[in-house]
Design a protein around this motif. Structure first.
Motif, short mmCIF file in Angstrom:
data_model
loop_
_atom_site.label_atom_id
_atom_site.label_comp_id
_atom_site.label_asym_id
_atom_site.label_seq_id
_atom_site.Cartn_x
_atom_site.Cartn_y
_atom_site.Cartn_z
N ASP A 140 0.80 -1.09 -0.36
CA ASP A 140 0.39 0.14 0.36
C ASP A 140 0.62 1.42 0.23
N ALA A 141 1.87 1.54 -1.44
CA ALA A 141 2.84 2.21 -1.14
C ALA A 141 2.58 2.93 -2.34
N SER A 142 3.13 4.48 -2.20
CA SER A 142 2.91 5.76 -3.93
C SER A 142 4.09 4.27 -4.71
N TYR A 143 3.87 5.16 -6.38
CA TYR A 143 5.78 4.52 -6.59
C TYR A 143 6.36 4.83 -6.36
N ALA A 144 6.02 6.33 -6.31
CA ALA A 144 7.74 6.88 -5.41
C ALA A 144 8.47 6.31 -4.55
N ARG A 145 7.32 5.89 -3.77
CA ARG A 145 8.03 5.46 -2.56
C ARG A 145 8.79 3.60 -2.71
N VAL A 146 7.56 3.31 -3.76
CA VAL A 146 8.42 1.67 -3.96
C VAL A 146 9.34 1.79 -4.76
N ALA A 147 9.65 2.75 -5.93
CA ALA A 147 11.05 3.13 -6.75
C ALA A 147 12.60 2.64 -5.59
N TRP A 148 12.12 3.05 -4.56
CA TRP A 148 13.34 3.38 -4.01
C TRP A 148 14.38 1.91 -3.72
N THR A 149 13.31 0.90 -4.10
CA THR A 149 13.26 -0.30 -4.18
C THR A 149 15.11 -0.66 -5.30
N MET A 150 14.41 0.26 -6.18
CA MET A 150 15.69 0.14 -7.18
C MET A 150 16.47 1.20 -6.96
N THR A 151 16.05 2.82 -6.40
CA THR A 151 17.12 3.47 -6.13
C THR A 151 17.91 3.23 -5.09
N GLY A 152 17.54 2.81 -4.02
CA GLY A 152 18.28 2.57 -2.97
C GLY A 152 19.33 1.15 -3.07
N TYR A 153 19.27 0.41 -4.22
CA TYR A 153 19.93 -0.43 -4.59
C TYR A 153 21.17 -0.27 -5.61
N THR A 154 20.30 0.51 -6.06
CA THR A 154 21.96 1.54 -7.57
C THR A 154 22.06 2.53 -6.41
N LEU A 155 22.07 2.92 -5.56
CA LEU A 155 23.25 3.48 -4.45
C LEU A 155 24.40 2.69 -3.85
N ALA A 156 23.64 1.74 -3.38
CA ALA A 156 24.18 0.56 -2.50
C ALA A 156 25.44 0.85 -3.17
N LEU A 157 24.80 0.47 -4.60
CA LEU A 157 26.16 -0.21 -6.09
C LEU A 157 27.10 1.12 -6.00
N ALA A 158 26.33 2.66 -6.43
CA ALA A 158 27.70 2.93 -6.19
C ALA A 158 28.43 3.46 -5.26
N THR A 159 28.03 3.32 -4.23
CA THR A 159 28.69 3.16 -2.81
C THR A 159 29.61 2.44 -2.33
N VAL A 160 29.72 1.09 -3.79
CA VAL A 160 30.58 0.54 -3.15
C VAL A 160 31.56 -0.23 -4.02
#
Length: 527
Positions: free
Chosen positions: A49-69
């Motif tokens: 029960d979340a907005s598209y912008a909120r759910v998109a963080w399943t992708m944004t958080g993943y790619t930010l973690a990639l950039a970190t390591v």
């Protein structure tokens, strides 16, 4: 790291191919995971029960973690050994996959996706470093041609596999499927990769990392909070954006001081690297950001199953699979300024179709456009990344590769966040239905009801609604997607500006075929 002998022939021998098998397996696992999740975003919206912008963080958080390591990978490989670190990355990715399947809230899922990203982010740069040492930098183009096809099985098979798993089992299985693959990859890596010989390495810029990674995360969090807050004046929007932007600016100013900075921005003095990096960054924002929306349109506006949506996405991967091997070989022979603009024309042509979306656009037209975009994508990314590194000296390539790959992942994060915010904001403008509210007291809009009806066919049987209202909602939703695609299309057109400055004459490479160059990692494929 002790220099290793490098083969001088163009042929990829059995030893190289055996090591390539490990790299390909890890690459398929990590790339497959991204494309599998892309078709699951509407499912996550419904489940949590979340907005598209909120759910998109399943992708944004993943790619930010990639950039970190990514910048840690080179330093840690020297310190601990590539084999040991590669296996640790495989294990972390696999563990993160299992944890994702246990998530009860969208916040938990985002957190475990970050854990996945920390492992997945090291798989590609480490794998390509291992491959370059085995094959030699003079065979980078041929290496990419060989590895390109199996790597593209992820974009083709991921949406189909994800759709099938969600339709026949549950969304948890898109993560659980990684557990047996990860176990096989760990055993294969133990048997196939050469023994480590770690040596002391240069110092790592932890200060820079503590500014860049949180800065990007905070800024993008503020952007993604805009649709729910409704205004930039809300503290949840402007405060993280301001703090995040300040940290990023501080990082840029600081990065010129250390001897070994997290990102060596001094390399931008190289004209080819700068032009290629700008071209790639703008292209990634447009292509990867909008790429998340393709399956969502099929699922939410057209009411297709996740499996059907995955099958409809396959033409894009097939198109890229056809041109990437050719582009990899041409990158060693033809200046990228003569090939990349033509590939971008194909992408722009395919993209334009999606700016004209309505609620019943022909699938033949849409699939044909995705195929054309795939042809262009396969001829764009590898040549640009090869151009970025070709004119660097051997002792600069490791830092150049890190810089290009981090910009690539940041571009993907920015694209996912921005496109999801635009789409959510557009959908929020739909006409509210008088007297209808959600369990949380939020007004129900025509577009929201129409999308819910498409994803849950039995809904209208329980709560009969005027069909004209549903059609208006679907038309509005289709227009919202089209508007968002217009933003992506304009960004693709902007990409032509730096692409026009890419080298059009053959320039000599500073990379020698000797042992020094063998230590340089190659470009990685976008996750």
């Amino acid at each position: 790291m002790t220099p290793q002998p490098v083969a001088t022939t163009d042929k990829l021998d059995a030893t190289v191919l055996k090591v390539a098998g490990v790299v390909v397996l890890g690459a398929i696992m990590s790339i497959l995971d991204v494309t599998v999740v892309s078709v699951a975003i509407p499912t996550f919206q419904s489940e949590f029960d979340a907005s598209y912008a909120r759910v998109a963080w399943t992708m944004t958080g993943y790619t930010l973690a990639l950039a970190t390591v990514i910048p840690i990978s080179g330093w840690a490989a020297d310190r601990f050994g590539t084999k040991r670190l590669y296996m640790a990355a495989l294990a972390l990715f696999t563990i993160g996959s299992g944890l994702c399947a246990t998530a009860d809230t969208i916040g938990q899922l985002i957190a475990w996706r970050v854990v996945q990203g920390l492992g997945g982010g090291m798989l590609m740069p480490l794998g390509m470093t291992i491959m370059t040492r085995a094959a030699g930098p003079h065979r980078i183009g041929r290496l990419m041609a060989v590895l390109g096809i199996p790597m593209l099985l992820g974009p083709i098979g991921g949406p189909i596999l994800g759709g099938w798993l969600i339709d026949t089992a549950s969304w948890q299985w898109i993560f659980l499927i990684n557990l047996p693959i990860g176990a096989v990859a760990l055993v294969y890596a133990q048997l196939a990769l050469p023994k480590d010989n770690p040596e002391p390495s240069e110092s790592f810029d932890f200060v820079g990392m503590l500014m860049l990674s949180p800065g990007l995360a905070l800024f993008l969090y503020g952007v993604s909070s805009l649709p729910e807050a409704g205004t930039f004046a809300d503290a949840e929007v402007w405060l993280p954006m301001v703090v995040g932007a300040a940290l990023v600016v501080a990082f840029v100013l600081y990065s010129f001081k250390p001897r070994h900075p997290l990102l060596d921005l001094r390399l931008f003095a190289n004209r080819n690297l700068t032009i290629a990096s700008v071209t790639l960054f703008v292209f990634i924002i447009a292509f990867m950001g909008a790429g998340l929306l393709f399956p969502s349109y099929f699922l939410q506006v057209r009411g297709e199953t996740t499996l059907t949506a995955g099958l409809l996405m396959a033409p894009q991967g097939i198109g890229a699979m056809l041109t990437m091997p050719i582009a990899g070989m041409l990158a060693d022979k033809v200046p990228v300024g003569r090939t990349v603009p033509f590939a971008l024309v194909l992408i722009a042509a395919g993209f334009f179709t999606f700016t004209q979306l309505d609620a019943d656009t022909s699938y033949v037209l849409l699939c044909g456009s995705l195929f054309v975009m795939g042809l262009g994508m396969g001829g764009t990314m590898m040549p640009i990344m090869t151009s970025a590194l070709r004119t660097l000296h051997a002792n600069e390539v490791a830092r150049g590769s890190t810089l290009v790959n981090i910009l690539q992942q940041i571009g993907g994060s920015v694209g996912a966040a921005v496109m999801s915010v635009i789409l959510t904001n557009e959908l929020n403008g739909s006409q509210p239905i008088p007297g209808a509210t959600t369990p949380d007291g939020e007004p129900v809009t025509e577009a929201g009801l129409a999308i819910a009806a498409q994803q849950q066919p039995g809904l209208l049987q329980q709560f009969p609604v005027d069909p004209a209202l549903i059609q208006r909602g679907l038309d509005f939703a289709a227009d919202s997607f089209a508007t968002t695609f217009w933003v992506g299309f304009v960004l693709v057109l902007v990409t032509f500006v730096p692409a026009a400055l890419l080298p059009r004459r053959r320039e000599p490479s500073h990379l020698a075929d000797g042992q020094e160059a063998a230590q340089a990692p190659t470009p990685v494929v976008m996750h």
